[in-house]
Write an enzyme that holds these catalytic residues in place. Structure first.
Site, PDB file in Angstrom:
ATOM      1  CG  HIS A  29      42.186  15.929 110.676  1.00  0.00           C
ATOM      2  ND1 HIS A  29      42.162  14.557 110.771  1.00  0.00           N
ATOM      3  CD2 HIS A  29      41.174  16.254 109.816  1.00  0.00           C
ATOM      4  CE1 HIS A  29      41.193  14.083 110.002  1.00  0.00           C
ATOM      5  NE2 HIS A  29      40.584  15.089 109.418  1.00  0.00           N
ATOM      6  CD  GLU A  49      37.683  17.111 107.935  1.00  0.00           C
ATOM      7  OE1 GLU A  49      38.248  16.090 107.539  1.00  0.00           O
ATOM      8  OE2 GLU A  49      36.897  17.770 107.224  1.00  0.00           O
ATOM      9  NE  ARG A  80      45.174  19.900 109.516  1.00  0.00           N
ATOM     10  CZ  ARG A  80      43.986  20.207 110.017  1.00  0.00           C
ATOM     11  NH1 ARG A  80      42.929  20.215 109.233  1.00  0.00           N
ATOM     12  NH2 ARG A  80      43.834  20.497 111.289  1.00  0.00           N
ATOM     13  CG  HIS A 135      33.997  13.653 105.275  1.00  0.00           C
ATOM     14  ND1 HIS A 135      35.096  12.989 104.800  1.00  0.00           N
ATOM     15  CD2 HIS A 135      34.467  14.728 105.956  1.00  0.00           C
ATOM     16  CE1 HIS A 135      36.192  13.641 105.160  1.00  0.00           C
ATOM     17  NE2 HIS A 135      35.839  14.702 105.861  1.00  0.00           N
ATOM     18  CG  HIS A 160      36.417  13.625 111.420  1.00  0.00           C
ATOM     19  ND1 HIS A 160      35.754  13.257 110.277  1.00  0.00           N
ATOM     20  CD2 HIS A 160      37.629  14.082 111.016  1.00  0.00           C
ATOM     21  CE1 HIS A 160      36.527  13.472 109.230  1.00  0.00           C
ATOM     22  NE2 HIS A 160      37.671  13.990 109.659  1.00  0.00           N
ATOM     23  CG  HIS A 188      39.481  10.874 106.658  1.00  0.00           C
ATOM     24  ND1 HIS A 188      39.883  11.483 105.499  1.00  0.00           N
ATOM     25  CD2 HIS A 188      38.934  11.854 107.426  1.00  0.00           C
ATOM     26  CE1 HIS A 188      39.585  12.783 105.573  1.00  0.00           C
ATOM     27  NE2 HIS A 188      38.997  13.023 106.720  1.00  0.00           N
TER      28      HIS A 188
END
Length: 333
Positions: free
Chosen positions: A9, A282, A65, A216, A7, A172
Site C-alpha cells: 500500500h 503488505e 491503504r 491475507h 500486496h 480487500h
C-alpha cells in the site's frame, strides 16, 4: 529471479490526509487537489524503496491503504474525490520509481449505489495512468449495513469490465465501523465471504477468465477448509454430494502470502499449490513489528518461503515472480 510483492500500500505524505480532512469538513462542496510537493512525496517513496531493499524486494504493487479508503463516507462525492486523490498519489509514486512500483487502483464503490459509478475511475487508472490491477472492497458499507456478496449479480458489470481490460481484482475490504470488529478482523471475514459467495454464485462459470487475488491468504481458507468442504457437500445445507470438490473450486482463485504465521502459510501452499499463491507482504503495515521468535519483522516473508523444504526452485519462482506476471498481465517491469 525477480521478487514481486503483489500486496503493498501507498506510503503517502501528511498532505494526502489533510486533503481528506478538508473534504470531510466542508462536505465535498469545494473539492480541490491535495497539496503534496514532489519533495515530500519523493521522501516517502525513497523510504519505501529502502524498506524494500532491506528485505530483497524488487517491485511492489501499490494500492490505497485499505482502512483509509472510506467507502461509506457520505455524501458519495467525498469517496469519489478521495479515491481519485489516492490513485493520483500512487501514479506519481510510480512515475518517480517506474522500475520499483506499479499501481493497483482503488475504486469509488459506495453503499446502495450501482457498481457502474466506479467505471470512470477504473478506465482512467488503467487506460490513462497505466495501473495493472484494482482493489475491490466487497463491503462498501464498512460494517454498517448489508452489501451484496461478490457472488451476487450486482457485481457482474464490474467483472465484465475487468475481463475486457484484462485487469485482475484484489479482494480487500476497507474500514469497519460497526463497533464489533476491528478493521483487521473485518478483512478476514470479508475475504472468507468473498470466496464462498463466488463459489456458490458460480461466478467463474459466467466469467472463466476473471482473475481474482484474495488478500491475507484467503481469510479462513484454508484453515477452515474442512467446514467449507462439508457444507459444500451437505444436501441439508444446500450442498450437492455429486458436485466437484470444494478444493477444485479454489483453483479459480489466487492468494497472497500475507500470513504472518509460518504454519498457516505452509498450509496455504500445500492446500492450493504453488501456482495459485503470489508473494505479498503488505510491508510496511500491521506486520511490520519484530517477531520475537525470529528477530525479524512478521512481514519479512521471503526467508520464510525460502525455508520451506517442500518447495523446489520452480515452486519458489512461481510464488516470487511468475504468478504475479500471469495474474497481472499489464505488469511490464
Amino acid at each position: 529471479m525477480m521478487i514481486i510483492d503483489s500486496h503493498a500500500h501507498i506510503v503517502a505524505p501528511d498532505g494526502l490526509y489533510a486533503f481528506r480532512a478538508n473534504l470531510m469538513a466542508d462536505g465535498g462542496y469545494h473539492i480541490g487537489q491535495p497539496k503534496i510537493s514532489d519533495d515530500s512525496l519523493a521522501a516517502c517513496a525513497h523510504s519505501n524503496v529502502e524498506t524494500m531493499d532491506a528485505v530483497g524486494t524488487d517491485v511492489q504493487l501499490l494500492s490505497p491503504r485499505p482502512y483509509h479508503q472510506g467507502h461509506s463516507m457520505k455524501p458519495a462525492r467525498l469517496v469519489d474525490a478521495w479515491i481519485r486523490a489516492n490513485n493520483d498519489v500512487i501514479a506519481r509514486t510510480v512515475e518517480m520509481h517506474p522500475t520499483r512500483f506499479a499501481g493497483v487502483a482503488g475504486l469509488p464503490i459506495t453503499p446502495d449505489e450501482p457498481v457502474e459509478r466506479a467505471f470512470p475511475e477504473l478506465r482512467r487508472t488503467v487506460e490513462e495512468l497505466g495501473f495493472v490491477g484494482v482493489t475491490v472492497n466487497p463491503d462498501p458499507h464498512e460494517g454498517t449495513g448489508t452489501a451484496p456478496a461478490l457472488g451476487d449479480p450486482y457485481w457482474y458489470p464490474l467483472f465484465e469490465q475487468l475481463v475486457e481490460l484484462e485487469v485482475p481484482m484484489q479482494v480487500h475490504s476497507a474500514g469497519c465501523y460497526n463497533g464489533r470488529e476491528t478493521y483487521s478482523e473485518h478483512f478476514i471475514t470479508e475475504e472468507s465471504i468473498a470466496i464462498l459467495s463466488m463459489i456458490r454464485g458460480k461466478v467463474f462459470e459466467r466469467f472463466p477468465t476473471l482473475n481474482v487475488m484474495i488478500s491475507h491468504g484467503g481469510g479462513s481458507v484454508p484453515y477452515q477448509l474442512g467446514r467449507w468442504q462439508a457444507e459444500h457437500l451437505h444436501p441439508g445445507l444446500g450442498g450437492d454430494p455429486h458436485a466437484p470438490r470444494f478444493e477444485d473450486h479454489l483453483k479459480h482463485f489466487h492468494f497472497d502470502t500475507v500470513l504472518h504465521y509460518s504454519p498457516a502459510l505452509e498450509l496455504l501452499l500445500k492446500t492450493v499449490g504453488s501456482d495459485r499463491v503470489l508473494f505479498g507482504t503488505e510491508r510496511p503495515g500491521s506486520g511490520s513489528t519484530e517477531n520475537p521468535e525470529t528477530g525479524r519483522p512478521f512481514d519479512d516473508l521471503k526467508p520464510v518461503i525460502e525455508g520451506f523444504d517442500f518447495l523446489d526452485e520452480t515452486d519458489r519462482r512461481k510464488v516470487f515472480e511468475e504468478n504475479a506476471r500471469r495474474v497481472f498481465p499489464r505488469l511490464k517491469v
